[in-house]
Design a protein around this motif. Structure first.
Motif, mmCIF file in Angstrom:
data_model
loop_
_atom_site.group_PDB
_atom_site.id
_atom_site.type_symbol
_atom_site.label_atom_id
_atom_site.label_comp_id
_atom_site.label_asym_id
_atom_site.label_seq_id
_atom_site.Cartn_x
_atom_site.Cartn_y
_atom_site.Cartn_z
ATOM 1 N N LEU A 174 43.609 31.073 38.418
ATOM 2 C CA LEU A 174 44.611 31.754 37.591
ATOM 3 C C LEU A 174 45.569 32.566 38.449
ATOM 4 C CD1 LEU A 174 42.452 32.843 34.524
ATOM 5 C CD2 LEU A 174 44.006 30.891 34.732
ATOM 6 N N GLU A 175 45.115 33.031 39.618
ATOM 7 C CA GLU A 175 46.013 33.748 40.524
ATOM 8 C C GLU A 175 47.147 32.837 40.996
ATOM 9 O OE1 GLU A 175 42.274 36.122 40.572
ATOM 10 O OE2 GLU A 175 42.763 33.986 40.598
ATOM 11 N N SER A 176 46.794 31.620 41.422
ATOM 12 C CA SER A 176 47.815 30.686 41.889
ATOM 13 C C SER A 176 48.706 30.233 40.739
ATOM 14 C CB SER A 176 47.152 29.465 42.547
ATOM 15 O OG SER A 176 46.434 29.837 43.696
ATOM 16 N N TRP A 177 48.109 30.019 39.570
ATOM 17 C CA TRP A 177 48.862 29.561 38.403
ATOM 18 C C TRP A 177 49.906 30.599 37.983
ATOM 19 C CZ3 TRP A 177 49.742 25.219 35.873
ATOM 20 C CH2 TRP A 177 50.194 25.250 34.552
ATOM 21 N N VAL A 178 49.500 31.854 37.909
ATOM 22 C CA VAL A 178 50.428 32.910 37.494
ATOM 23 C C VAL A 178 51.521 33.107 38.536
ATOM 24 C CG1 VAL A 178 50.624 35.403 37.113
ATOM 25 C CG2 VAL A 178 48.837 34.107 35.972
ATOM 26 N N SER A 194 44.130 28.246 30.089
ATOM 27 C CA SER A 194 44.672 29.311 30.947
ATOM 28 C C SER A 194 45.444 30.332 30.119
ATOM 29 C CB SER A 194 45.569 28.710 32.033
ATOM 30 O OG SER A 194 46.661 28.025 31.460
ATOM 31 N N GLN A 195 46.167 29.880 29.108
ATOM 32 C CA GLN A 195 46.926 30.813 28.278
ATOM 33 C C GLN A 195 45.999 31.781 27.544
ATOM 34 O OE1 GLN A 195 49.641 28.914 25.587
ATOM 35 N NE2 GLN A 195 50.175 30.800 24.527
ATOM 36 N N ALA A 196 44.924 31.252 26.947
ATOM 37 C CA ALA A 196 43.987 32.109 26.220
ATOM 38 C C ALA A 196 43.259 33.060 27.160
ATOM 39 C CB ALA A 196 42.982 31.242 25.465
ATOM 40 N N GLU A 197 42.854 32.555 28.300
ATOM 41 C CA GLU A 197 42.118 33.382 29.262
ATOM 42 C C GLU A 197 43.014 34.476 29.836
ATOM 43 O OE1 GLU A 197 38.831 34.630 31.633
ATOM 44 O OE2 GLU A 197 39.002 33.414 29.819
ATOM 45 N N LEU A 198 44.275 34.145 30.131
ATOM 46 C CA LEU A 198 45.187 35.124 30.714
ATOM 47 C C LEU A 198 45.518 36.244 29.733
ATOM 48 C CD1 LEU A 198 47.552 32.770 32.730
ATOM 49 C CD2 LEU A 198 46.045 34.530 33.672
ATOM 50 N N GLU A 199 45.559 35.926 28.456
ATOM 51 C CA GLU A 199 45.801 36.983 27.464
ATOM 52 C C GLU A 199 44.686 38.018 27.503
ATOM 53 O OE1 GLU A 199 46.217 35.010 23.742
ATOM 54 O OE2 GLU A 199 48.220 34.215 24.179
ATOM 55 N N ARG A 201 42.684 38.635 30.110
ATOM 56 C CA ARG A 201 42.753 39.333 31.401
ATOM 57 C C ARG A 201 43.830 40.423 31.368
ATOM 58 N NH1 ARG A 201 41.126 36.055 35.920
ATOM 59 N NH2 ARG A 201 39.403 34.736 35.227
ATOM 60 N N GLN A 202 44.985 40.081 30.793
ATOM 61 C CA GLN A 202 46.084 41.042 30.766
ATOM 62 C C GLN A 202 45.736 42.257 29.912
ATOM 63 O OE1 GLN A 202 49.845 39.374 29.488
ATOM 64 N NE2 GLN A 202 50.959 40.770 30.836
ATOM 65 N N ALA A 203 45.042 42.011 28.802
ATOM 66 C CA ALA A 203 44.663 43.121 27.924
ATOM 67 C C ALA A 203 43.719 44.094 28.618
ATOM 68 C CB ALA A 203 44.009 42.571 26.653
ATOM 69 N N LEU A 204 42.871 43.573 29.510
ATOM 70 C CA LEU A 204 41.882 44.409 30.200
ATOM 71 C C LEU A 204 42.330 44.812 31.602
ATOM 72 C CD1 LEU A 204 38.703 42.406 29.115
ATOM 73 C CD2 LEU A 204 39.448 44.634 28.249
ATOM 74 N N ASN A 205 43.543 44.382 31.998
ATOM 75 C CA ASN A 205 44.089 44.696 33.324
ATOM 76 C C ASN A 205 43.201 44.168 34.450
ATOM 77 O OD1 ASN A 205 46.147 45.746 34.945
ATOM 78 N ND2 ASN A 205 45.028 47.647 35.305
#
Length: 901
Positions: free
Chosen positions: A471-475, A794-799, A801-805
């Motif tokens: 997810l780091e590379s994807w973002v 990735s979209q669901a997982e990133l949401e 991650r972003q909510a929890l920083n």
């Protein structure tokens, strides 16, 4: 001697092969960085007249009562005025001529600064074993173990003679040390090892020394050297003056081109070395020592040419070949889309230009198959570099890199430090894999991060390849707003842009300013150069997609089996009815399959059915796993953390009940169940138990590729890049073991693992099929795996991650503390957390015990620091934090941790 607070010009280490120009008569002293734990700074030594030392040379020097490895930093015309000349000691010897180019030296400094690690520790990781040798203090029983056993009868010293049991007068600590030494065949252990195993071991050792029961000695460094072997060369013509036997030997030598190794010649001729001595004296042959290169020898391969490319492959290759200088490429290709062929064709023109390439893979198990493909294409220009090689093989392969010849090096994460001159391309295959991150020992580096720095410093492209990107590379690619290159855009460059969120790709400056005491008091000597400042160079990034398999083969359909329904319908087997039918068809159709199991061994744990007692490791807070060795062999219980082993008891240790049952399913139990249900299926187990020996990876995979087995049963190793075209079936026995972990990365890892193992099916002419057994069919990971849908996952997982920083939106630093004393490590963790909590710029999680509190008798606690990379806080002074730890507590600072369990 240590140099205090002197002003020196910035350090420039000599390029490899350059000589020092100032004249031997002017520079008779050298400053070195010494490989000694706890020592910081530079030390001055005298240069012996017979040694020509240059900056960057690896030396052997006396240090206290030891002999240690050291790096020559700079030559001096005069030592510091505060150092009495008579107290300056001489360099012992040169171990290896210097090779540190300026870009390589800066890379090591960057790693040391970013991961808060002493520079010498980074150098140890970068160099092959045996170059920075050090003497070590060892403790052994006086007269050996047998003499130690006679102590009670003879009396170890005059203090103990009056007792029937002389050892009864020893303190518990001394007895523990004594028993450890008695349990070792030679009665001999290093002082460091004894300290790790026994709390306050030094007190017990001091007591045993006082009683004369043990002795202390210094073991000299074991340095790796080139391997030399005697070679015989024919120099004269064969004439009639020689005996018949002598003529026979010379004739054999002539038929072999005039040269043979001495041992080979003597074996062929069934002769002794005395006859060669006679021939040498007569001038017919010359016997001399020559170096034998110790490199990994692969099988003889048929040469392979470039394959025709699909439209997407050709487009990706065209983009990579147009890159000039530093750029980062994400090659996102589904499993079986031909990423390796793109790598091969991208490297080929570089070798013709005299440049080299570095290819990093996550596991040693991947190297045989990948290496064979590269060697079939590039021949002897391919080298392998990883920890499974012998010390001699790593040393010789490392020296071969220094020649500057164009070559391809394939290796695991430590190969990111391979000293390749003229580096033209770096490739990280399966870039998402967590094996690229080192948890211990320090430095806790990530090969992807270091590879990016190296590509920047070498001014060459970096290609990250994966079917399931991290997810780091994807973002970093998607979030920058650049144009993506999809299939069909042949010949066009991918979107080039500068990422606004550079902290996701490049270290933050405040993280990269080391405390000067960590490296040397003279920060200008060893701190990172200006490239680590806040003004990062513009990063050219490209997203390249390979959305289809070679020859338009379809991705295999994924069937999800609900094991709850199987149980309700009366199926108590570990195999669902669907999987049983598929396994039955394998042999009928003469096809092959893969069965993935999350755990190795036979059973996860052993429990008493009467009282519920679970057999646990005495040194770790984990249950013992049952390992079946062979028929009629003793049943063995083993700890997967410290490797402790014991025989399986006949009765419960708690209630003496004979009703002990094995629970859970590892690879051993699955293979036994397969043998019972499908006796005609030929099986190969592929896990860390069956691949311990050198070459076992290649042997097992070759057997399977040659059709000697119908089914490959294994663990995570099966998920990582194996290309087996004959596999049509992939079965996942229990996916739930991947999902239910107390780690914020659990879902990402589970999706990657299941997608990768599913991708092993249907890569050949026959279509593939995947069967995933689970008790949680509704899980979002299972739904995404079923449809091969990386983007929705990735979209669901990133949401979340972003909510929890959490990364990739937040940054983490994990403090790991461990000690033999459970109270002391807990108190130390609390003190550090309290000290850090005074800062309001970052969030402190913990302290908390690790998910497995005790491993190898060491108790482990953790503190997690979480912060927003866009608003970097003032991070702690790590030397002050370290000062809060007593000597008995170990502290590891893990920057950007992958594993927080």
């Amino acid at each position: 001697m240590y140099i205090h607070d002197i002003n020196l010009s910035p350090l420039v280490v000599a390029q490899a092969g350059e000589s020092y120009q100032s004249g031997a008569n002017l520079n008779r002293w050298v400053e070195v960085l010494v490989d000694c734990p706890g020592s910081t700074g530079l030390f001055t030594y005298r240069l012996p007249a017979q040694l020509e030392i240059k900056p960057g040379d690896i030396l052997s020097v006396p240090f206290g009562v030891q002999q240690l490895g050291a790096i020559a930093i700079r030559l001096l015309a005069q030592p510091n005025i505060d150092l009495p000349p008579e107290k300056i000691r001489e360099v012992e010897d040169i171990v290896s001529v210097g090779f540190f180019p300026s870009a390589y030296w800066e890379l090591l400094n960057r790693v040391a600064a970013y991961y808060y690690t002493p520079l010498i520790q980074v150098i140890r990781v970068a160099l092959p074993p045996g170059l920075l040798g050090r003497s070590q203090r060892r403790i052994r029983l006086v007269g050996g173990r047998e003499a130690g056993r006679r102590v009670q009868g003879a009396g170890g010293s005059r203090y103990l003679l009056g007792s029937a049991d002389p050892l009864a007068f020893l303190t518990p600590t001394a007895r523990q040390v004594w028993e450890l030494l008695q349990g070792q065949p030679a009665g001999d252990y290093s002082f460091v090892y004894l300290q790790q195993k026994v709390k306050s071991a030094y007190r017990g050792i001091r007591e045993l020394l006082r009683f004369g029961l043990v002795e202390s000695y210094l073991e000299p460094p074991r340095l790796t050297r080139p391997k030399l072997q005697k070679a015989v060369t024919l120099t004269g013509t064969i004439d009639q003056e020689l005996t018949t036997r002598q003529r026979e030997i010379l004739e054999v030598l002539r038929r072999h081109g005039g040269e043979l190794w001495q041992n080979e010649l003597l074996q062929i001729c069934n002769a002794s070395s005395s006859i060669l001595k006679t021939l040498t004296q007569k001038g017919y042959i010359v016997v001399e020592e020559r170096e034998v290169l110790r490199t990994e020898q692969g099988p003889t391969l048929v040469g392979d040419g470039a394959k025709s490319l699909t439209t997407a492959q050709a487009s990706a290759l065209a983009t990579i070949q147009t890159l000039d200088g530093f750029a980062q490429v994400l090659l996102h290709g589904v499993t079986g889309s031909g990423k390796t062929e793109v790598y091969l064709q991208a490297i080929a023109p570089l070798l013709n230009q005299g440049k080299s390439a570095l290819v990093l893979v996550p596991e040693i198990g991947l190297t045989p198959q990948l290496t064979d493909r590269f060697r079939a294409r590039f021949g002897n220009k391919v080298s392998v570099y990883h920890s499974a090689l012998s010390d001699g093989e790593r040393y010789d392969t490392w020296r071969q890199m220094l020649t500057g010849e164009p070559q391809v090096v394939i290796g695991t994460r430590s190969a990111v430090f391979a000293p390749l001159p003229n580096l033209g391309l770096i490739i990280l295959d399966e870039e998402h894999d967590s094996s690229f991150k080192q948890d211990s020992p320090i430095p806790t580096y990530h090969a992807r991060t270091v590879a990016q720095w190296r590509a920047e410093l070498e001014n060459c492209p970096l290609v990250l390849g994966s079917a399931t990107p991290s997810l780091e590379s994807w973002v970093s690619m998607q979030g920058a707003g650049g144009r993506r290159q999809e299939a069909g855009e042949a010949g066009e460059a991918g979107g080039e842009f500068i990422t606004p969120n550079s902290s996701l790709l490049t270290p933050n400056s405040s993280l990269l300013t080391p405390n000067s005491s960590l490296l040397t008091p003279n920060s200008s000597l060893l701190t990172p150069h200006s490239s680590l400042s806040t003004q990062h160079s513009a990063l050219s990034t490209h997203y390249l997609s390979l959305p289809e398999r070679i020859n338009s083969r379809p991705l295999p359909p994924v069937e999800i089996v609900d094991m709850r329904q199987e149980l309700q319908q009366g199926n108590r087997s570990i195999f669902s009815r669907s999987l049983q039918a598929a396994l039955q068809q394998l042999q009928e159709r003469k096809q092959q399959g893969i069965l993935f199991i999350h755990r190795r061994g036979h059973s996860t744990f052993v429990s008493c059915r009467s009282c519920g007692y679970v057999l646990e490791c005495p040194h770790c807070d984990v249950s013992l796993a049952y390992h079946h060795t062979e028929e009629k062999a003793p049943e063995l219980l083993r700890c997967h953390y410290c490797n402790y082993a014991r025989s399986h008891p006949k009765f419960c240790p708690d209630c003496s009940s004979p009703y002990l049952k094995f629970f859970g399913s590892g690879t051993q139990r699955v293979t036994q169940e397969l043998a019972r249900q499908f006796p005609e299926l030929r099986l190969i187990r592929f896990d860390s138990d069956t691949t311990r020996n050198k070459g076992s990876y290649r042997t097992l995979l070759t057997q399977f590729a040659n059709g000697e087995a119908d089914l490959l049963v294994g663990t995570q190793m099966l998920t990582k890049g194996l290309d087996l075209p004959q596999v049509t079936l992939v079965g996942v026995v229990a996916a739930d073991g991947l999902l239910n972990l107390s780690d914020y990365r659990a879902s990402e890892r589970a999706f990657q693992t299941l997608t990768q193992v599913a991708g092993r099916a249907g890569r050949g002419e026959d279509p593939g099929r995947v069967i995933v057994q689970t008790y949680t069919t509704e899980h979002q990971v299972i739904a995404a795996v079923r449809s091969h849908d990386y983007q929705s996952f990735s979209q669901a997982e990133l949401e979340q991650r972003q909510a929890l920083n959490y990364p990739p939106y937040g940054r983490l630093i994990l403090l790991r503390l461990s000690s033999l004393d459970p109270i002391q490590v807990q108190n130390t963790a609390q003190i550090i957390a309290t000290t850090l909590s005074t800062e309001e710029e970052f969030e402190i999680l913990g302290p908390a015990p690790a998910s497995i509190l005790r491993v190898a008798n060491r108790y482990r606690w953790q503190i997690l620091i979480k912060f927003d990379p866009d608003a970097l806080p003032k991070l702690p002074d790590w030397e002050e934090v370290r000062s809060l730890c007593p000597s008995s507590v170990s502290l590891t600072i893990d920057v950007d941790p992958i594993n927080i369990m």
